[in-house]
Design an enzyme around this catalytic site. Structure first.
Site, mmCIF file in Angstrom:
data_model
loop_
_atom_site.group_PDB
_atom_site.id
_atom_site.type_symbol
_atom_site.label_atom_id
_atom_site.label_comp_id
_atom_site.label_asym_id
_atom_site.label_seq_id
_atom_site.Cartn_x
_atom_site.Cartn_y
_atom_site.Cartn_z
ATOM 1 N N ALA A 21 49.995 30.871 36.571
ATOM 2 C CA ALA A 21 50.836 30.287 36.716
ATOM 3 C C ALA A 21 51.121 29.574 38.123
ATOM 4 C CB ALA A 21 52.262 30.832 36.975
ATOM 5 N N TRP A 22 50.385 30.801 39.350
ATOM 6 C CA TRP A 22 50.251 30.400 40.837
ATOM 7 C C TRP A 22 49.055 29.500 40.772
ATOM 8 C CZ3 TRP A 22 53.192 32.486 44.662
ATOM 9 C CH2 TRP A 22 52.598 32.493 46.181
ATOM 10 N N ARG A 43 60.424 39.872 35.608
ATOM 11 C CA ARG A 43 61.199 41.657 35.537
ATOM 12 C C ARG A 43 61.448 42.620 37.037
ATOM 13 N NH1 ARG A 43 57.648 43.723 30.913
ATOM 14 N NH2 ARG A 43 58.546 42.173 28.884
ATOM 15 N N HIS A 84 54.335 36.394 23.117
ATOM 16 C CA HIS A 84 54.453 35.597 23.277
ATOM 17 C C HIS A 84 55.381 35.150 22.179
ATOM 18 C CE1 HIS A 84 50.774 33.130 25.296
ATOM 19 N NE2 HIS A 84 50.972 33.563 26.466
ATOM 20 N N LYS A 102 47.580 29.394 25.795
ATOM 21 C CA LYS A 102 46.832 30.039 24.617
ATOM 22 C C LYS A 102 46.351 31.420 24.930
ATOM 23 C CE LYS A 102 43.895 31.300 27.601
ATOM 24 N NZ LYS A 102 42.870 32.302 27.673
ATOM 25 N N ASP A 182 40.786 36.104 25.218
ATOM 26 C CA ASP A 182 41.482 35.570 26.567
ATOM 27 C C ASP A 182 40.783 34.694 26.380
ATOM 28 O OD1 ASP A 182 42.461 36.179 29.086
ATOM 29 O OD2 ASP A 182 40.831 35.979 29.702
#
Length: 332
Positions: A21-22, A43, A84, A102, A182
């Site tokens: 995301a970053w 969190r 997910h 994914k 992954d």
């Protein structure tokens, strides 16, 4: 698909402050005129705050609080794979469209259930295989259709990376880590993209690190009903590879950096036919930006391509087949 150029941007909330995301998703969301980041949840509030200081939006402590917000139309989910299903389901039931990294889930039954929830509520659920949105693959498919290497006889794809630091999440099987989910999903998805919907599992080997009980590498063999094979290699104990190759009746075609090309990278198509070789340099594209744009356009237009969900379900079936049908090798 219609481009709703005058529509208000989709207000996006992010569940989880993951590295992807970053580095990639949030820069693309920030740059896309059709999306606006309004909230980022973690969190830990301080981690959410760090992300919002760079990308905007409000920091939110805890994922449930983000789903309760009225200023979130859609949710981006970059959480570990094992989380997910829960958070996609909760986001859909909260009335949010979902873009999830994914693999969508860790097995097909969960994916089927989530797509059913999305359909019932008229919401978009999209699995973010960003490489699918790079035009290079369409250009390769067009070349193959034109017969540049004759009839396709086989396909091979490889995505391997060097070992990561000891504490890397990829080595944590309990959160969906491991090379198959992954990394292996990339060559499997590429095989489906080029060879079609009738791919079947033939066999596989998965190499497990015994101490951490995690898959660190593997190979799989798939085939079409016409006998065109897909030989797939993946792992995280290897030299770096990121490529695919087609062998045909009159030549072969291959490319490097097919899954994660940088936005400025110009792909090169290599073609060999007997004693003749040539190269084609293709334009650079930002596949993350194109993936975000495709999601936003689908949400704003209300047109949710059914082939997206069908492709994701076929992908999940193949991954399940590799996992359950493989010969498992444990070391040391």
């Amino acid at each position: 698909m219609e481009n709703p150029a005058n529509a208000n941007p989709i207000r996006v909330g992010v569940i989880g402050c993951a590295d992807i995301a970053w580095r990639r998703a949030l820069p693309a969301l920030e740059a896309e005129p059709l999306t606006e980041v309004t909230a980022i949840a973690s969190r830990r509030w301080d981690r959410a705050k760090r992300f919002t200081e760079r990308f905007g939006g409000e920091p939110v402590e805890g994922y449930p609080a983000l789903l309760e917000r009225d200023d979130v139309d859609a949710v981006y989910v970059p959480l570990p794979a094992v989380l997910h299903a829960e958070w996609i389901d909760r986001a859909l039931r909260a009335g949010k469209h979902v873009l999830a990294e994914k693999p969508l889930t860790t097995d097909r039954p969960q994916a089927e259930r989530l797509f059913a929830v999305a359909r019932e509520r008229g919401l978009l659920l999209m699995e973010n295989f960003m490489f699918l949105h790079h035009p290079q693959h369409r250009q390769v498919a067009d070349m193959l259709d034109e017969g540049v290497i004759g009839e396709i006889r086989s396909f091979a794809a490889s995505f391997t990376i060097p070992p990561k630091p000891q504490g890397d999440i990829r080595y944590q099987a309990d959160v969906g880590g491991g090379a198959l989910l992954d990394i292996g999903v990339y060559p499997i998805r590429a095989a489906g993209l080029f060879l079609g919907a009738d791919l079947e599992f033939v066999g596989a080997v998965l190499r497990h690190e015994r101490d951490r009980d995690v898959v660190v590498g593997g190979n799989a063999l798939l085939t079409t009903r016409q006998g065109v094979t897909a030989q797939l290699t993946f792992g995280m104990e290897h030299a770096y590879t990121n490529n695919y190759e087609f062998r045909g009746s009159t030549g072969r075609l291959w490319m490097n950096r097919v899954f994660t090309p940088p936005a400025t990278y110009q792909p090169v198509v290599h073609i060999e036919r007997q004693d003749h070789a040539e190269q084609f340099v293709l334009p650079a594209h930002d596949q993350f930006a194109k993936s975000i744009r495709a999601f936003a356009q689908a949400v704003l237009s209300g047109e949710h391509p059914r082939e997206w969900s069908e492709d994701s379900l076929r992908q999940a079936s193949l991954v399940d087949a590799v996992r359950t049908g493989a010969r498992d090798i444990y070391f040391p």
